[in-house]
Design a protein around this motif. Structure first.
Motif, short mmCIF file in Angstrom:
data_model
loop_
_atom_site.label_atom_id
_atom_site.label_comp_id
_atom_site.label_asym_id
_atom_site.label_seq_id
_atom_site.Cartn_x
_atom_site.Cartn_y
_atom_site.Cartn_z
N THR A 38 0.82 -1.22 0.00
CA THR A 38 0.00 0.00 0.00
C THR A 38 0.85 1.26 0.00
N ARG A 39 2.11 1.15 -0.33
CA ARG A 39 3.03 2.27 -0.31
C ARG A 39 2.56 3.39 -1.24
N GLN A 40 2.48 4.62 -0.71
CA GLN A 40 2.10 5.78 -1.51
C GLN A 40 2.59 7.05 -0.81
N GLU A 41 2.59 8.15 -1.53
CA GLU A 41 3.01 9.42 -0.94
C GLU A 41 1.99 9.86 0.12
N ILE A 42 2.50 10.32 1.26
CA ILE A 42 1.66 10.81 2.36
C ILE A 42 1.79 12.33 2.42
N LYS A 43 0.66 13.02 2.35
CA LYS A 43 0.67 14.48 2.40
C LYS A 43 0.00 15.04 3.65
N THR A 44 -0.90 14.26 4.27
CA THR A 44 -1.69 14.75 5.40
C THR A 44 -1.47 13.87 6.62
N VAL A 45 -1.33 14.50 7.78
CA VAL A 45 -1.22 13.78 9.05
C VAL A 45 -2.41 14.16 9.91
N ILE A 46 -3.26 13.18 10.23
CA ILE A 46 -4.38 13.39 11.14
C ILE A 46 -3.90 13.10 12.54
N ILE A 47 -4.02 14.06 13.43
CA ILE A 47 -3.54 13.94 14.81
C ILE A 47 -4.76 13.93 15.73
N ASP A 48 -4.87 12.88 16.50
CA ASP A 48 -6.04 12.67 17.36
C ASP A 48 -5.65 12.76 18.83
N PRO A 49 -5.95 13.89 19.51
CA PRO A 49 -5.72 13.95 20.96
C PRO A 49 -6.77 13.08 21.66
N GLY A 50 -6.33 12.04 22.34
CA GLY A 50 -7.26 11.11 22.97
C GLY A 50 -8.15 11.77 24.01
N HIS A 51 -9.38 11.24 24.11
CA HIS A 51 -10.35 11.66 25.14
C HIS A 51 -10.78 13.11 24.92
N GLY A 52 -11.14 13.83 26.00
CA GLY A 52 -11.61 15.20 25.86
C GLY A 52 -12.98 15.40 26.46
N GLY A 53 -13.28 16.63 26.87
CA GLY A 53 -14.57 16.95 27.47
C GLY A 53 -14.75 16.23 28.79
N ASN A 54 -15.92 15.58 28.95
CA ASN A 54 -16.17 14.87 30.21
C ASN A 54 -15.41 13.55 30.30
N ASP A 55 -14.72 13.18 29.22
CA ASP A 55 -13.88 11.98 29.23
C ASP A 55 -12.43 12.42 29.41
N THR A 56 -11.98 12.40 30.65
CA THR A 56 -10.63 12.89 30.94
C THR A 56 -9.55 11.85 30.69
N GLY A 57 -9.94 10.60 30.50
CA GLY A 57 -8.95 9.55 30.31
C GLY A 57 -8.24 9.21 31.60
#
Length: 382
Positions: free
Chosen positions: A125-144
């Motif tokens: 599946t090798r291909q050029e990567i242009k975008t990085v999606i960054i997901d900060p875990g949890h948030g709001g009433n879910d403090t982790g």
């Protein structure tokens, strides 16, 4: 700390650059497989021949290692542990041993762990990567997870913002799944991720446990079990582990933190996204030393730079337009000796530099061991 940093940096340099290994397709590599408890295994001798490694070395810990000029692969000492240049990986199946004591690696772990890291150029599946999606875990009433002074939702958001800024300066387009302390469901995160093209996905977390628990960990989705329908994330099993290895090595090199290993996990978020993805655990909030470091700007900056190093290395490997090319070297014949009497390392003739390299041929699917029954552990942090 400085001495440990240099050791980690050397390890990262080896992991973040694709090693030159043999292309044995033209020579018709024969795998000497055996079966244990319904799982197919390959002997260390075959792996040594295929990857052009030196004869095996017995380590003091009971582990066995093989190496060439660029990479060292260590089998054990724990039954499900493999190390590449000192970076640890948890295997799907335990290592087995032949009657002569030769380590045996499952074909599942060869296909989904060892080979994608040693030969990223062959990831389908090798291909050029242009975008990085960054997901900060949890948030709001879910403090982790919670420590004495830190919350997982807060530290993950802080690192995500800094990482987005760093990667944007390096030319990547960045997308955050949340930009403030608000709640996002896993499905909302997945939907946002799957809207992006030519992308990779990183979800940032911290952990909690016993006060002695420590270390940086990187997770990828577990390969589909035998007979089960693959999930969207399984389309990138090979790319996932290559991404995890690059990011883990980058963080360890920049921070000198304990290596919590690259691991497989059954986590719906990672298994539902359609691009290469990894879950990063930056440390344990219940460990006083790691929590204190995570509370400092300097350590957070080192973590962010390590992740960025890994992203840059991984995307370079995945981009077909880069200059990375497999070395056109001649392969050894399949091993015919036992572990007690390994085949000698090939010594190139003195005039080899004058010879015209053989034309490289793309490997056929038959050169990759056929898939046997994955036996990944049901491991989940959620």
């Amino acid at each position: 700390m400085r001495y440990r940093f240099f050791l980690s940096a050397a390890m990262a340099a080896a992991l973040l650059c694709p090693p030159a290994v043999a292309d044995t397709a033209a020579e018709g590599m024969t795998w000497h497989t055996t079966e244990h408890s319904g799982v197919e295994y390959i002997p260390l001798g075959d792996l040594r021949s295929f990857y052009k490694m030196l004869p095996p070395k017995q380590e003091g810990t009971g582990a066995v290692s093989i190496s060439n000029s660029k990479v060292t692969v260590t089998f054990g000492p724990a039954p499900r542990e493999l190390s590449i240049c000192g970076c640890r990986f948890f295997l799907m199946h335990p290592l087995r041993y032949s009657p002569d004591g030769e380590p045996l690696l499952s074909t599942d772990d060869l296909r989904t762990t060892l080979d994608p890291i040693l030969r990223p150029l062959y990831i389908p599946t090798r291909q050029e990567i242009k975008t990085v999606i960054i997901d900060p875990g949890h948030g709001g009433n879910d403090t982790g997870r919670r420590g004495e002074h830190l919350r997982e939702a807060d530290i993950s958001l802080l690192l995500a913002r800094q990482l987005a800024q760093t990667l944007a300066k390096q030319g990547f387009r960045t997308v955050l799944t949340r930009e403030s302390n608000d709640f996002r469901s896993d499905q909302q995160r997945v939907d946002l991720c799957n809207e992006q093209q030519q992308a990779l996905f990183l979800t940032l977390h911290a952990n909690a446990g016993a006060p002695s628990s420590a270390g940086i960990e990187t997770y990828t989705t577990a390969p589909a079990a035998k007979g089960a329908a693959p999930l969207p994330g399984n389309a990138n099993d090979a790319a996932n582990i290559a991404l995890a290895a690059a990011v883990q090595a980058g963080m360890l090199a920049r921070t000198g933190a304990a290596d919590g290993a690259c691991r497989r996990v059954h986590y719906s978020l990672l298994s539902s996204v359609k691009c290469p993805a990894a879950g990063i655990v930056v440390g344990y909030l219940t460990n006083s030393e790691e929590a204190a470091k995570l509370g400092t700007p300097e350590y957070c900056a080192a973590l962010v730079q390590g992740i960025a190093d890994g992203v840059r290395a991984f995307t370079g490997q995945m981009n077909p337009a880069t200059g990375y090319q497999p070395a056109p070297v001649q392969a050894d014949p399949p091993p015919t000796t036992t572990y007690k009497a390994p085949a000698p390392a090939a010594t190139p003739p003195k005039d080899e530099a004058k010879r015209k390299p053989a034309a490289r041929r793309e490997p056929s699917r038959s050169t990759t061991p056929r898939r046997s029954s994955p036996g990944s552990r049901n491991r989940s942090r959620r």
